[in-house]
Design an enzyme around this catalytic site. Sequence first.
Site, PDB file in Angstrom:
ATOM      1  N   CYS A  12      10.062  -2.529  -8.821  1.00  0.00           N
ATOM      2  CA  CYS A  12      10.446  -1.224  -8.292  1.00  0.00           C
ATOM      3  C   CYS A  12      11.934  -1.010  -8.506  1.00  0.00           C
ATOM      4  CB  CYS A  12      10.119  -1.169  -6.799  1.00  0.00           C
ATOM      5  SG  CYS A  12      10.499   0.401  -6.019  1.00  0.00           S
ATOM      6  N   HIS A  36       1.561   3.250  -6.899  1.00  0.00           N
ATOM      7  CA  HIS A  36       2.924   2.874  -6.517  1.00  0.00           C
ATOM      8  C   HIS A  36       3.743   4.107  -6.136  1.00  0.00           C
ATOM      9  CE1 HIS A  36       6.559   0.170  -7.102  1.00  0.00           C
ATOM     10  NE2 HIS A  36       7.129   1.370  -7.172  1.00  0.00           N
ATOM     11  N   GLU A  37       3.710   5.141  -6.971  1.00  0.00           N
ATOM     12  CA  GLU A  37       4.529   6.330  -6.723  1.00  0.00           C
ATOM     13  C   GLU A  37       4.001   7.137  -5.531  1.00  0.00           C
ATOM     14  OE1 GLU A  37       7.340   6.242  -8.025  1.00  0.00           O
ATOM     15  OE2 GLU A  37       6.834   4.803  -9.586  1.00  0.00           O
ATOM     16  N   HIS A  80       5.245   5.506  -2.456  1.00  0.00           N
ATOM     17  CA  HIS A  80       6.631   5.891  -2.153  1.00  0.00           C
ATOM     18  C   HIS A  80       6.672   7.176  -1.338  1.00  0.00           C
ATOM     19  CE1 HIS A  80       9.499   3.157  -3.912  1.00  0.00           C
ATOM     20  NE2 HIS A  80       8.887   3.182  -5.087  1.00  0.00           N
TER      21      HIS A  80
END
Length: 182
Positions: free
Chosen positions: A111, A153-154, A157
């Site tokens: 990351c 993953h995004e 976030h």
Amino acid sequence: MPTDDTAPAAKPGDRGTARPIVHYGEPVLHRACKPVESFDTALADLVEDMFASMYAANGVGLAANQIGVDARVFVLDCEDADGERTVAAVVNPVLVLPPPPRELMVGDEGCLSVPGPFTDTPRSATAVVEGFDPAGNPVRIEGTGTLARCLQHETDHLDGTVYVDRLPAKTRKRMLAEAGLR
């Protein structure tokens, strides 16, 4: 008016400005981002800056909160399991995973907000994100391989979760120490 066919096409981020990446521990990374309500020039400029920031940091994905902006937007440029490249910006994404039990893939994940270290992280082998492009048109991205990992993953976030938060406490502590963040 004639066009110049030899001029290179503008790439995402060409008109943007790279911004500093926010690191783990900054409050903006640890809370859910606000939905985008206006599909306007400010949003288009943000997306350009996000692409410029991602490319400057040699990333494959970037969420708005990683450059300190509280907005549900991410950009990505990565390949799926078959090597097909996807370059996209997604606004107000909704992640759709297969129902349990899902096939998991374990692979290296890193990351930009935890610079340096990578570690094996389990993720669903397939993922879908539905949302909008910066102009407000509906988009749907189906991913396998790295693209599936990136979609998850995004979206994490934007929900206030950094990938190290999904790791066992000892591994998370080691990863943050390796990144110089603890």
